[in-house]
Design a protein around this motif. Structure first.
Motif: not given
Length: 149
Positions: A63-76
């Motif tokens: 779940a943390l990995m999923q949240m971090k991946s979503e945050t990476l998309k937002k940063i991009d």
């Protein structure tokens, strides 16, 4: 005067880009750390309790990995907006996003009011779907009860 404005804008651009890239780097490191912690195969024989705890920890890590991946998309996406010159403007109302919000969430795409409205709509949709499921279940229970009589 125009030259001074260009310099200030360039410095702001570089500062914001640095903040976003630093955050991106932190998240990549956290993702790498999480990936290394998740066991590929279970080699040890465990009792049910140990396996249950391990499964729970693994689910939390995923779940943390999923949240971090979503945050990476937002940063991009924020980096793209920065390059396009639209960074710091709400994508809904086009008003400027206040600096304190951008400091707290450097990848924010919406002002606080638009974000709250979006979250309210999502919550309302979720509640409506839950209500529909409840109604279907009630109909099914009623039909099953009627079939038994």
């Amino acid at each position: 005067m125009a030259r001074k404005t260009e310099i200030v804008e360039r410095e702001r651009y570089l500062l914001l880009k640095g903040i976003l890239e630093d955050r991106r780097r932190e998240i990549h490191e956290k993702l790498r750390s999480l990936r290394e912690r998740i066991p590929m195969e279970a080699h040890d024989v465990r009792d049910a309790e140990e396996q249950s705890v391990d499964d729970f920890v693994q689910e939390v890590d995923l779940a943390l990995m999923q949240m971090k991946s979503e945050t990476l998309k937002k940063i991009d996406q924020a980096l793209l907006r920065l390059d396009e010159g639209t960074y710091g403007r709400c994508q809904e109302c086009d008003l400027e996003i206040p600096a304190p919000r951008l400091r707290a969430l450097p990848f924010a795409a919406l002002c606080r009011d638009c974000q709250e409205e979006t979250e309210s709509l999502v919550r309302a949709e979720r509640e409506a779907k839950a209500f529909e499921r409840l109604q279907r279940e009630l109909v099914n229970v009623t039909l099953r009860a009627g079939a038994r009589d």
